[in-house]
Design an enzyme around this catalytic site. Structure first.
Site, short mmCIF file in Angstrom:
data_model
loop_
_atom_site.label_atom_id
_atom_site.label_comp_id
_atom_site.label_asym_id
_atom_site.label_seq_id
_atom_site.Cartn_x
_atom_site.Cartn_y
_atom_site.Cartn_z
NE ARG A 152 83.93 12.84 126.48
CZ ARG A 152 84.76 11.92 126.95
NH1 ARG A 152 85.84 11.60 126.24
NH2 ARG A 152 84.54 11.34 128.11
CD GLU A 193 81.84 9.04 120.76
OE1 GLU A 193 82.93 9.61 120.57
OE2 GLU A 193 81.53 8.52 121.86
CG HIS A 230 85.16 7.06 122.32
ND1 HIS A 230 84.20 7.98 122.66
CD2 HIS A 230 86.09 7.12 123.31
CE1 HIS A 230 84.54 8.56 123.81
NE2 HIS A 230 85.70 8.05 124.21
#
Length: 314
Positions: free
Chosen positions: A236, A265, A287
């Site tokens: 993360r 994000e 991601h």
């Protein structure tokens, strides 16, 4: 009939069928949902599916019909799980659907960093190779993984799989248990973070974001690493202090880094990662580690299983 709403279905892409979930009831899917839209969109629905949309006390209380929250991911940090539990509302996540996908992207990054793939690709495409008069380029050195030390921060399903591949390359494997308690008989644990970082040539992060891991690796920690070492964050965004990683890279404290996850994000346009003095030292992906097609198909199946098993649907 069971009423099901998916608040951010676009996160699963357009090439994967959501029929296993849609077939379970009256199904509505939104590509994305802004925070202010949540209340209207979940009202009257028995099941709410969310990947990243926040479900907290206010959202939960706004829907008396709510019976189940399904997270379309492994991490549940976008749900107030304690409050949901206090209201008797189960929260179900999807476990171990993306292990192979994350492992593959992790090694994509490690091999690109260590092998200087971007540099050599640019060297050829720029015309420099054609003009060099030499059949090769030995100016930019790269190192072999065999005999080097690989360290994983976290040794769950993904960390273990990544570590097994490091072994196949002939690397010595260490792990840093973020709980502080060693739990593997296969690999050596080093519970001193700085000592662990000093030993590793490659560090890969595969742990959840929690009180123990928030800001775990800052500038001082990065400075413990070897100047030729690389670090990959597949956990993360908040586990590495992002501004500190930029500083460490620009100052040459470490050789390179790859990052697939970010504190915010999508990545803001003014983020320090996009404004390095030495951008060639950092590889970025949006991601995507979890998102192979096979992983997303498995994820949909697990969401459907969670709904059926929790609400006792045949």
């Amino acid at each position: 009939m069971l009423k099901i709403v998916f608040l951010d279905a676009q996160t699963l892409g357009n090439d994967v069928s959501l029929a296993p979930v849609a077939s379970l009831g009256d199904y509505v899917a939104y590509p994305s949902t802004r925070p202010e839209e949540v209340f209207d969109r979940i009202h009257g629905f028995d099941v709410v599916i969310t990947n990243k949309v926040w479900m907290g006390k206010e959202q939960i209380d706004s829907n008396p019909a709510l019976k189940l929250i399904c997270v379309a991911a492994t991490g549940t940090n976008n749900v107030d799980t304690e409050y949901a539990a206090s209201k008797g509302i189960p929260v179900r996540n999807a476990v171990d659907y993306s292990t192979e996908s994350v492992t593959q992207v992790t090694w994509m990054h490690i091999l690109n960093l260590v092998g200087k793939a971007r540099y050599f690709d640019d060297y050829v495409k720029s015309g420099a190779y054609s003009a060099s008069g030499c059949f090769t380029n030995a100016v930019e050195p790269f190192f072999e993984l065999k005999g080097k030390t690989f360290g994983t921060v976290g040794l769950g399903n993904i960390g273990s799989r990544v570590a097994a591949i490091a072994e196949a390359f002939g690397m010595q494997v260490l792990y840093y248990p973020t709980s502080g308690k060693p739990h593997s008989n296969r690999y050596e644990a080093d519970t001193d973070l700085y000592h662990f970082l000093k030993r590793c040539d490659v560090v890969s992060i595969h742990c959840p974001l929690n009180a123990r891991t928030q800001g775990l690796i800052g500038f001082e920690a990065l400075c413990q690493m070897k100047p030729g070492a690389v670090i990959v964050n597949m956990g993360r965004g908040g586990i590495i202090v992002e501004a500190d990683l930029v500083r460490a890279l620009d100052e040459g404290r470490i050789a390179g880094a790859a990052v697939d996850v970010f504190t915010k994000e999508p990545l803001p346009a003014d983020h320090p990662y996009l404004h390095l003095q030495h951008p060639e030292r950092l590889l970025l992906t949006p991601h995507i580690g979890w998102a192979s097609r096979e992983a997303r198909i498995c994820l949909v199946a697990k969401i459907a299983e969670n709904i059926k098993n929790t609400l006792k649907i045949n």
